[in-house]
Motif scaffolding. Structure first.
Motif, PDB file in Angstrom:
ATOM      1  N   LEU A 189       0.813  -1.204   0.000  1.00 10.43           N
ATOM      2  CA  LEU A 189       0.000   0.000   0.000  1.00 10.43           C
ATOM      3  C   LEU A 189       0.852   1.262   0.000  1.00 10.43           C
ATOM      4  CD1 LEU A 189      -2.515  -1.401   2.586  1.00 10.43           C
ATOM      5  CD2 LEU A 189      -2.934  -1.149   0.144  1.00 10.43           C
ATOM      6  N   PHE A 190       0.221   2.370  -0.294  1.00 18.98           N
ATOM      7  CA  PHE A 190       0.822   3.685  -0.538  1.00 18.98           C
ATOM      8  C   PHE A 190       1.444   3.705  -1.934  1.00 18.98           C
ATOM      9  CE2 PHE A 190       1.020   3.676   4.202  1.00 18.98           C
ATOM     10  CZ  PHE A 190       0.289   4.836   4.449  1.00 18.98           C
ATOM     11  N   TRP A 191       1.650   4.899  -2.449  1.00 16.49           N
ATOM     12  CA  TRP A 191       2.234   5.066  -3.776  1.00 16.49           C
ATOM     13  C   TRP A 191       3.591   4.386  -3.880  1.00 16.49           C
ATOM     14  CZ3 TRP A 191      -0.226   6.733  -7.972  1.00 16.49           C
ATOM     15  CH2 TRP A 191      -1.339   7.581  -7.842  1.00 16.49           C
ATOM     16  N   ASP A 192       4.353   4.373  -2.773  1.00 20.26           N
ATOM     17  CA  ASP A 192       5.696   3.791  -2.805  1.00 20.26           C
ATOM     18  C   ASP A 192       5.752   2.396  -2.191  1.00 20.26           C
ATOM     19  OD1 ASP A 192       5.313   4.455  -0.155  1.00 20.26           O
ATOM     20  OD2 ASP A 192       7.011   5.841  -0.035  1.00 20.26           O
ATOM     21  N   GLY A 193       4.599   1.803  -1.916  1.00 16.15           N
ATOM     22  CA  GLY A 193       4.550   0.411  -1.468  1.00 16.15           C
ATOM     23  C   GLY A 193       5.123   0.149  -0.102  1.00 16.15           C
TER      24      GLY A 193
END
Length: 374
Positions: free
Chosen positions: A118-122
Motif C-alpha cells: 500500500l501507498f504510492w511507494d509500497g
C-alpha cells in the motif's frame, strides 16, 4: 494433601484465566448485507481480524473522528472524502503541519483485493500496518499512539464499541478496526458494472473506448489500443496484486528527475521511479492525477501517454512497446491515438463512476447520523 490442594488451586487459576480470555473475546456478528463481486476474484481477510459488524462500525467512527490527530482537526476523512471516492481533490494532501504532503491522496476503493503493498511507494504490507502510519506521521496527523489510546479510554462510547469489537483499546485494535472499515469500501455498481451484468448497454463511443482500454496495440494485425489494461487490470482496473507487479514507471520523468518511488521501500535500484498503479474506479471524480497530482484532467493524462512519455532506465517496457503506428519508437514514445480515440477512452472511464458508492450512508460519517438522531 498439600499437593492435591495445589493442583486444585492451579486448576482454578487455569479456569479463571480461560474465562477471562473468553470474556475479552466478545461475541461478534458477521457483517450484515456484505457482498463481494465474484468477478473481482479471490480475496483474503486476516485470520486474526475477521470482518464483523462490530469492528466495521468501530472503524467507521474512528475514520471520521479528528481525535486521531494531535490538533483534533484532521481525520482520515479529511484526505479521503466519500464524494470524491475517498480522495481530497488536492494536488497533494495537507495535514496538521499545514505543509503539502509528498503524495496525492489515493482513492480508498476495493482494497479487499489488493495490491498487497500500500501507498504510492509500497511501504506498507497490509491495511492494518497502513492504518497507523498517517496517525503518527508528524506532517499528517502527528498523534502519539499512547495519547490516542488515553483519549479513547476516556470516551464512554469508544469504551463500549471497543469492548464489543475487540475487548481492549490499544494500537493493534485501532489498526484492525480502521482496516476492516476500509475493506468494506467496495465500488461495484457503476455503469460499467451494470454493463458487465447485462443490465445496460454502453453507447457507441463508450464501447469504442472500452475496446481501446482493453487492447495492447499491435500494428502487425492492425489492432489499435490504449494500452491501459497492461497496468490497470480488469475488472478492478487497479495494479496487479502479486508482489510488486502492481508498480510501474509510466514515463513521468527522465533519469535526471526520477523520484525514488518503490526504490525507497525496497532499496532495489530497478524499482526507482516505480509507483503503484491506482484503481481507475471513479476516476472521473478523483482529479488531480498521478502520485504528485501533476495532471488536472483526464485529457492531460491521455496527452501524457500520447506524447509526453519521458525515457528513463526503469521505464516500463509495456509503455515503450505500445504504439498504434510503426517506426516511431527510436525517437519518440507515443501511443499515437487520434483525438477521437482519446475522447472515447475518456468516455469509457466515465462509465466507472459509481454514484451509489459516492453517496452510500454505510460509508458516510456516523457523527452526521448521530446529529440527525438527536
Amino acid at each position: 494433601m498439600y499437593r492435591a490442594i495445589i493442583l486444585v488451586v492451579a486448576g482454578l487459576i487455569i479456569i479463571a484465566a480461560t474465562f477471562s480470555f473468553l470474556e475479552k473475546q466478545k461475541p461478534t456478528t458477521h457483517l450484515l448485507e456484505f457482498t463481494a463481486p465474484f468477478i473481482y476474484g479471490r480475496f483474503n481477510i486476516p485470520a486474526d481480524n475477521p470482518l464483523t459488524e462490530e469492528s466495521v462500525q468501530l472503524g467507521r467512527r474512528l475514520f471520521y473522528d479528528p481525535v486521531l490527530s494531535s490538533n483534533k482537526q484532521i481525520s482520515c476523512a479529511t484526505c479521503h472524502q466519500q464524494s470524491l471516492a475517498f480522495t481530497d481533490g488536492l494536488t497533494t494532501s495537507i495535514g496538521v503541519s499545514a505543509k503539502p504532503l509528498a503524495f496525492n491522496a489515493m482513492s480508498l476503493v476495493n482494497l479487499l483485493w489488493g495490491p498487497r503493498q500500500l501507498f504510492w511507494d509500497g511501504r506498507s504490507p497490509s491495511l492494518e500496518h497502513q492504518a497507523l502510519l498517517p496517525i503518527q506521521d508528524k506532517n499528517e496527523m502527528n498523534k502519539n499512539l499512547d495519547d490516542l489510546v488515553d483519549d479513547l479510554v476516556n470516551d464512554p462510547i469508544y469504551v463500549t464499541l471497543f469492548d464489543k469489537a475487540y475487548g481492549d483499546i490499544n494500537a493493534q485494535s485501532i489498526a484492525k478496526a480502521l482496516a476492516n472499515f476500509q475493506r468494506t469500501l467496495i465500488s461495484a455498481n457503476s455503469k460499467y458494472d451494470k454493463y458487465l451484468r447485462g443490465e445496460v448497454s454502453l453507447s457507441a463511443n463508450e464501447e469504442k473506448g472500452r475496446k481501446l482500454f482493453m487492447a495492447h496495440p499491435d500494428v502487425k494485425v492492425s489492432l489499435r489500443g490504449g494500452n491501459c489494461i497492461d497496468c490497470h487490470s480488469q475488472f478492478l482496473t487497479s495494479g496487479f496484486s502479486t508482489a510488486f507487479d502492481g508498480f510501474s514507471n509510466n514515463g513521468l520523468d527522465n533519469d535526471n528527475n526520477l523520484p525514488s518511488g518503490l526504490y525507497a521501500t525496497t532499496n532495489n535500484i530497478a524499482h526507482k521511479g516505480l509507483f503503484k498503479a491506482p484503481t481507475l474506479r471513479n476516476i472521473a471524480v478523483t482529479a488531480p492525477y498521478m502520485h504528485d497530482g501533476r495532471f488536472k484532467t483526464l485529457k492531460e493524462v491521455l496527452g501524457h501517454y500520447n506524447g509526453g512519455i519521458k525515457r528513463s532506465k526503469t521505464l516500463s517496457p509495456l509503455i515503450i512497446e505500445a504504439d498504434n503506428i510503426p517506426s516511431t519508437q527510436m525517437n519518440h514514445i507515443s501511443l499515437n491515438l487520434t483525438s477521437e480515440e482519446e475522447d472515447a477512452i475518456i468516455a469509457f472511464l466515465h462509465t466507472l463512476t459509481d454514484h451509489d458508492f459516492l453517496t452510500d450512508v454505510q460509508f458516510s460519517s456516523p457523527f452526521n447520523q448521530e446529529d440527525r438522531n438527536d
